[in-house]
Design a protein around this motif. Structure first.
Motif, mmCIF file in Angstrom:
data_model
loop_
_atom_site.group_PDB
_atom_site.id
_atom_site.type_symbol
_atom_site.label_atom_id
_atom_site.label_comp_id
_atom_site.label_asym_id
_atom_site.label_seq_id
_atom_site.Cartn_x
_atom_site.Cartn_y
_atom_site.Cartn_z
ATOM 1 N N MET A 23 12.377 -22.594 -6.994
ATOM 2 C CA MET A 23 11.204 -22.182 -6.231
ATOM 3 C C MET A 23 10.158 -21.596 -7.181
ATOM 4 O O MET A 23 10.501 -21.001 -8.208
ATOM 5 N N PRO A 24 8.869 -21.755 -6.860
ATOM 6 C CA PRO A 24 7.812 -21.340 -7.793
ATOM 7 C C PRO A 24 7.799 -19.830 -8.033
ATOM 8 O O PRO A 24 8.031 -19.037 -7.118
ATOM 9 N N TYR A 25 7.553 -19.471 -9.294
ATOM 10 C CA TYR A 25 7.421 -18.057 -9.623
ATOM 11 C C TYR A 25 6.459 -17.879 -10.783
ATOM 12 O O TYR A 25 6.106 -18.828 -11.484
ATOM 13 N N THR A 26 6.014 -16.641 -10.957
ATOM 14 C CA THR A 26 5.116 -16.261 -12.046
ATOM 15 C C THR A 26 5.817 -15.214 -12.889
ATOM 16 O O THR A 26 6.513 -14.351 -12.364
ATOM 17 N N VAL A 27 5.628 -15.283 -14.195
ATOM 18 C CA VAL A 27 6.253 -14.340 -15.121
ATOM 19 C C VAL A 27 5.278 -13.205 -15.425
ATOM 20 O O VAL A 27 4.099 -13.449 -15.712
ATOM 21 N N LEU A 73 7.803 -24.328 -13.757
ATOM 22 C CA LEU A 73 7.093 -25.601 -13.868
ATOM 23 C C LEU A 73 6.394 -25.934 -12.556
ATOM 24 O O LEU A 73 5.263 -26.415 -12.540
ATOM 25 N N ILE A 74 7.072 -25.662 -11.439
ATOM 26 C CA ILE A 74 6.479 -25.907 -10.124
ATOM 27 C C ILE A 74 5.189 -25.097 -9.957
ATOM 28 O O ILE A 74 4.224 -25.550 -9.361
ATOM 29 N N SER A 75 5.168 -23.875 -10.489
ATOM 30 C CA SER A 75 3.992 -23.010 -10.319
ATOM 31 C C SER A 75 2.891 -23.323 -11.314
ATOM 32 O O SER A 75 1.856 -22.660 -11.321
ATOM 33 N N GLY A 76 3.084 -24.333 -12.153
ATOM 34 C CA GLY A 76 2.043 -24.677 -13.112
ATOM 35 C C GLY A 76 2.074 -23.800 -14.346
ATOM 36 O O GLY A 76 1.116 -23.781 -15.114
ATOM 37 N N ILE A 77 3.165 -23.061 -14.567
ATOM 38 C CA ILE A 77 3.352 -22.104 -15.661
ATOM 39 C C ILE A 77 2.230 -21.061 -15.649
ATOM 40 O O ILE A 77 1.134 -21.284 -16.149
ATOM 41 N N GLN A 78 2.530 -19.932 -15.042
ATOM 42 C CA GLN A 78 1.595 -18.809 -14.953
ATOM 43 C C GLN A 78 2.280 -17.557 -15.471
ATOM 44 O O GLN A 78 3.438 -17.290 -15.125
ATOM 45 N N ALA A 79 1.581 -16.797 -16.310
ATOM 46 C CA ALA A 79 2.181 -15.583 -16.884
ATOM 47 C C ALA A 79 1.104 -14.547 -17.147
ATOM 48 O O ALA A 79 -0.034 -14.880 -17.510
ATOM 49 N N TYR A 80 1.466 -13.282 -16.963
ATOM 50 C CA TYR A 80 0.601 -12.142 -17.279
ATOM 51 C C TYR A 80 1.432 -11.145 -18.061
ATOM 52 O O TYR A 80 2.660 -11.078 -17.882
ATOM 53 N N SER A 81 0.794 -10.387 -18.919
ATOM 54 C CA SER A 81 1.580 -9.527 -19.794
ATOM 55 C C SER A 81 0.933 -8.161 -20.007
ATOM 56 O O SER A 81 -0.276 -8.059 -20.228
#
Length: 604
Positions: free
Chosen positions: A57-61, A273-281
């Motif tokens: 399932m889609p997720y963001t890091v 991958l499903i979420s289009g690869i999204q990350a914030y840090s």
């Protein structure tokens, strides 16, 4: 699907929805040009053809010095859907019912399972995307890199700087100067930055304009990202440059990072991958790989799984997974009585490596000792309005701040909201920060604040066991052999009374276990505690009309006075119109009639 996600990213759709992580409009025929493009490169000896057997399932890091946290788009849903679940129509329908804001196209997922994928698993995500789509879109590889990393950078920059301004850590002049010297330069230099540039230029044109539109844009931005989980104090430390570096690191990783081989030979497609690869840090540092001049074979290190509450207290003993170097592993959350899963930190699936890994499942109390769970609902859970309420822009309710009235509705039609956070009014009154998840209503997707007073809002799922329940959903409910609501065993019609043995948690929802061991939903809009007596017949007190719809439109028969009609069910009008109250209707053979006591007499 991947192409649509990428182009959405390149367009920087920041306000009103960042990249939609759902597989909503993916082509389900398997005959698109892109599908052909990815399967006609088989002549490359480095490529291999793989079969997808499960989909994350889609997720963001979001990362900080303590590691990575995976924020799932649908926190109440399973983190992985297996082929059996995706191909089970009843399971997917029940999943959509229990998670009202989930908009995943089942047929698209089925096509992904059905169609083999040909790719080089050692190729980076960036190279893959460029080879498949970047050149065709007229982008250079640097342009592709720029498009994939600019959006998270821009979101992180805006979130951190506006939070600093909100907390009084910088003045507007400093904010404006930082914008000119950092974010604006990146937007101007980027071939995909123009879509946001006009918005930000206007936002930072003057302090008066910023005060007028800044807060609205800021709230709209955060509500569509995991950053809405953080306070302004924390957001003020968000690092846009670190967000850029982490994104660059993720998209430079090989495709084997996102297609993970399973024990049965199929591959699991990563939710990232499903979420289009999204990350914030908040902090990120790429650890360089320094070759050893005299390398020795690496030994496999374990994966440790922790189960803790939101205070860090251990709820269940740790589990340690071991395996050969390069073998795949998979962790899963445990069912813990009285608690529901709220957060997952670490990679739940992957391969055993030469360094130790850990996965932490964090839980919050769900089942309480009394009542129907009218305590403050945990983030990610669904609530509904039991009386007329308003949705407001701010936690302090005023007529000017009101965005929407929601009329008092019958139980099966009550408006639902996902809790995304908490706040207090100027007088210290508790509020829920929410998102409207009424799919078929014009209000769907609205965000804001509603009362947390238990007299007006309540959790949608039962939190305590009841001896008996009655099915109230006009379409009935299904019973299953598993609490994930898979392997359908029976269907119960509206009005049926069922005996309950116990109640169990399923993530942030609950299930009733019937006396026969089967599982059904504990959604209060579908079942009601106790024995609810259903009318069997009605007699008309005066002549009236029968209609094809519950809103009493499309008349199909005139019924004479004193006629006796068999009742097959009941429902209410205006099911998806929350600006209007609803009215009882009886379903009879051929359609619907009014339920008004002045016009019909009920026989139970």
């Amino acid at each position: 699907m991947t192409r649509k996600i990428t182009i959405a990213g390149l367009a920087l759709i920041l306000f009103g929805g960042v990249i939609s992580p759902s597989v909503v409009h993916a082509d389900s025929t398997g005959t698109t040009d892109n599908a052909t493009a990815t399967t006609t490169k088989a002549s490359d000896p480095a490529e291999t053809t793989i079969k997808v057997g499960s989909i994350g399932m889609p997720y963001t890091v979001v990362s900080d010095k303590d590691g990575n946290t995976n924020y799932y788009t649908y926190p109440n849903a399973p983190t992985v859907l297996t082929a059996a679940e995706i191909n089970n129509d009843d399971y997917m329908k029940e999943l959509a019912t229990n998670i009202p804001n989930m908009t995943i196209d089942q047929s698209a997922l089925q096509q992904m399972l059905k169609t083999p994928i040909t790719l080089d698993l050692n190729e980076s995500y960036l190279d893959y995307m460029y080879d498949a789509y970047g050149a065709a879109e007229g982008l250079t590889k640097d342009g592709m890199l720029d498009g994939l990393t600019l959006q998270p950078y821009a979101v992180a920059w805006l979130a951190s700087h506006v939070a600093q301004k909100n907390k009084g850590k910088i003045t507007f002049d400093q904010l404006q100067s930082d914008y000119q010297n950092s974010l604006r330069k990146k937007l101007v230099a980027s071939p995909v930055g123009a879509g946001l540039l006009s918005l930000t230029d206007k936002m930072f044109q003057s302090e008066d304009i910023y005060d007028t539109v800044g807060g609205t844009l800021y709230d709209s931005l955060l509500i569509n990202t995991p950053l809405s989980n953080y306070s302004d104090d924390k957001l003020a430390t968000l690092d846009p440059d670190a967000s850029y570096r982490q994104m660059a690191s993720l998209i430079s990783k090989p495709m084997s990072n996102y297609y993970i081989k399973q024990a049965d030979g199929t591959y699991q497609m990563s939710g990232l991958l499903i979420s289009g690869i999204q990350a914030y840090s908040f902090w990120f540092e790429e650890k360089p790989s320094i070759p050893d001049p005299t390398p020795t074979p690496s030994a496999s290190q374990p994966v440790t799984v922790h189960y803790v509450d939101d205070q860090g207290n251990t709820l269940k003993p740790d589990k340690t997974l071991t395996g050969k170097l390069g073998d795949s592993y998979k962790t899963e959350p445990l069912d813990i009585d009285g608690y529901g899963l709220t957060n997952t930190t670490g990679d739940e699936t992957g391969t055993f490596g030469s360094t130790a890994k850990s996965v932490t499942y964090t839980y919050a109390p769900v089942i309480t000792s009394g009542g129907d769970g009218d305590t403050i609902a945990p983030e990610g859970t669904v609530i509904y309005a039991t009386k007329k309420i308003g949705l407001y822009k701010h936690a302090t309710f005023t007529n000017k701040a009101r965005k929407q009235w929601y009329a008092k509705k019958a139980r099966i039609n009550r408006p639902m909201f996902v809790v995304t956070g908490y706040a207090k009014s100027k007088n210290g009154v508790k509020r829920y920060q929410v998102k409207d998840v009424n799919h078929h209503s014009k209000t769907n997707g609205k965000t804001g604040y509603v009362t947390a007073n238990a007299k007006y809002t309540s959790r949608v799922y039962y939190a305590t066991k009841h001896k008996t329940i009655t099915v109230i959903n006009p379409k009935g409910v299904n019973a299953y052999s598993k609490k994930t609501l898979t392997n359908k065993k029976a269907h119960y019609k509206q009005g049926q009374v069922l005996k309950v043995k116990k109640i169990v948690n399923q993530n942030l929802t609950t299930r009733f276990v019937l006396s026969n061991g089967r599982y059904i939903t504990a959604n209060k809009m579908l079942v009601q505690s106790g024995k609810q007596t259903m009318p069997k017949r009605v007699q008309t007190k005066t002549a009236l009309n029968r209609y094809s719809t519950a809103n009493l439109t499309k008349q199909n028969k005139h019924v004479s006075a004193h006629a006796v009609l068999k009742v097959t069910g009941w429902t209410y009008s205006n099911a998806n119109n929350f600006s209007k109250s609803d009215t009882l209707r009886y379903q009879v053979a051929g359609g619907y009639i009014t339920g008004k006591k002045q016009l019909v007499r009920v026989f139970k």
